[in-house]
Design an enzyme around this catalytic site. Structure first.
Site, PDB file in Angstrom:
ATOM      1  N   ASP A  48       0.822  -1.226   0.000  1.00  0.00           N
ATOM      2  CA  ASP A  48       0.000   0.000   0.000  1.00  0.00           C
ATOM      3  C   ASP A  48       0.848   1.265   0.000  1.00  0.00           C
ATOM      4  O   ASP A  48       0.575   2.207  -0.744  1.00  0.00           O
ATOM      5  CB  ASP A  48      -1.063  -0.001   1.114  1.00  0.00           C
ATOM      6  CG  ASP A  48      -0.535  -0.122   2.527  1.00  0.00           C
ATOM      7  OD1 ASP A  48       0.679  -0.370   2.708  1.00  0.00           O
ATOM      8  OD2 ASP A  48      -1.342   0.039   3.481  1.00  0.00           O
ATOM      9  N   ASP A 188      -5.628  -0.097   5.809  1.00  0.00           N
ATOM     10  CA  ASP A 188      -6.446  -0.476   6.967  1.00  0.00           C
ATOM     11  C   ASP A 188      -7.612   0.496   7.172  1.00  0.00           C
ATOM     12  O   ASP A 188      -8.753   0.090   7.393  1.00  0.00           O
ATOM     13  CB  ASP A 188      -5.577  -0.526   8.232  1.00  0.00           C
ATOM     14  CG  ASP A 188      -4.407  -1.491   8.081  1.00  0.00           C
ATOM     15  OD1 ASP A 188      -4.368  -2.212   7.071  1.00  0.00           O
ATOM     16  OD2 ASP A 188      -3.538  -1.511   8.969  1.00  0.00           O
TER      17      ASP A 188
END
Ligand code: GAF
Length: 394
Positions: A48, A188
């Site tokens: 990410d 997240d």
């Protein structure tokens, strides 16, 4: 399935948080209740912050927040979570004139303070609240992101922002950077905000766009196994991995490793030390694996998906070096069971959980086998892709 941890119902959690609220705040009733989920990442690890792809899903494990606004500028938050450090109540005044709200002790309250600071519709009113969570702490299932997103969702009820969900995730990510000191990527917080029941999310961490990937086949189970270990290295290792990736991208002349190919890496071999080379190799291959895995899932090609999960784990173990003996043991135990498609560590690493994709009829067998072959004491959750952050009725 007797040996699985039960997932507490959100309704029961709200009832308990409400009881703690009444006990803590002179018998008053809270006016607002919200929750935000933890996540499990199916594949796409440490990609990410390299602007790559990730494929997480939101969990039925959540952080609940109940509370009410006050008429002053004071904030009081109580945690019902007994696993966090004392004190379990914090009181602070909202800063005036955009002054920063400094992090401090206890640590758990820093997530609240961080979100208050980065909330996108200031000024906020004071509030009183209770938080409670079923996401295991430090288990790699994003207990911190679920707390941040729960706080943000709660604040939206007191002082609405423009409702932009991606901007909400980014504000929560900033809170983690500034108030928890973790230079995390966006995965997240993004999935905690935008998760969809019955789906995994293929998130493009460069464009911040997500594609829903259906994942509701009743013959398939997603089993999370908590190793129940957490190695103390985590603090410095995550930022150091991120730095190594940035160094590799700079040497390759790219804005991020998302833009690099394996050929670029091979061509630059002489200019990269062997550790940086392996880190970059993991990221470049993992980004590709994640897109392949999402495609396999869409086609119902579970064997192929499972094969990619194991490749991902091996790369995290050998090239990225964020696994540990316990996670390796859990993966190899799971892979010894008939009916298991794939298994891998999930989240930042150095302990925490594995995620295993398997046939529903193999679950009892798998749990028994893993318990027999793991040197520690694992706990298990059978999970389903769940909805992102939401407002609840009281
Ligand atoms: C942690 C981080 F918070 C995420 O952003 C991500 O980098 C993950 O580790 C590794 O894939 O959960």
């Amino acid at each position: 399935m007797a040996s699985c941890c039960p997932v507490p119902s959100v309704k029961d959690m709200v009832a308990e948080a409400r009881r703690v609220f009444q006990e803590s705040f002179g018998g008053q009733d809270p006016e607002v209740a919200v929750c935000a989920p933890g996540r499990v990442n199916l594949i796409g690890e440490h990609t990410d912050y390299n602007e790559g792809f990730v494929l997480p899903m939101a969990l039925p494990l959540v952080t609940v927040m109940v509370g009410s606004r006050t008429r002053d500028q004071n904030v009081s938050v109580v945690t019902a979570n007994e696993a966090v450090e004392e004190p379990r109540r914090v009181d602070f005044e909202l800063p005036k004139d955009n002054q920063p709200l400094s992090p401090g002790q206890p640590n758990w309250a820093n997530y609240v303070k961080g979100v208050v600071q980065h909330y996108r519709a200031q000024p906020l009113p004071g509030f009183r609240a209770v938080v409670a969570s079923s996401v295991p702490l430090g288990g790699g299932l994003s207990s911190s992101a679920s707390l941040e997103v729960a706080v943000y969702t709660f604040l939206q009820q007191l002082c609405p922002d423009d409702g932009d969900k991606v901007a909400k995730a980014v504000a929560c990510q900033k809170a983690e950077h500034t108030h928890a000191g973790v230079p995390c990527g966006i995965m997240d917080q993004f999935v905690s905000v935008l998760g969809k029941e019955g789906h995994a999310l293929l998130i493009d961490c460069r464009s911040l766009e997500a594609t829903l990937v259906p994942l509701a086949d009743p013959s398939l189970v997603i089993l999370i196994t908590n190793s129940n270990v957490r190695h103390s290295l985590t603090g410095s290792e995550y930022p150091s991995r991120r730095r190594q990736c940035e160094e590799a991208a700079a040497i390759l002349g790219k804005g991020s490793l998302r833009e690099a190919t394996l050929q670029d890496l091979e061509d630059a071999k002489g200019r990269l030390d062997s550790v940086t080379f392996r880190r970059a190799r993991h990221v470049i291959e993992e980004i590709w694996r994640t897109t392949q895995a999402a495609e396999a899932l869409k086609q119902g090609a579970y064997r192929e998906f499972g094969r990619l999960m194991v490749e991902s784990h091996n790369s995290l173990r050998d090239h990225y070096e964020v696994s540990c003996k316990e996670l390796d043991e859990l993966v190899s135990a799971a892979m010894g069971v008939e009916g298991v498609y794939g298994s891998r560590m999930t989240g930042g690493g150095f302990g925490g959980c594995t995620v295993t994709l398997l046939e529903a009829e193999a679950v009892d067998r798998a749990i028994k086998h893993i318990k027999e072959h793991y040197s520690g004491s694992p706990t298990f959750y059978i999970t389903k892709p769940s909805e992102g952050a939401r407002v609840l009725s009281l």
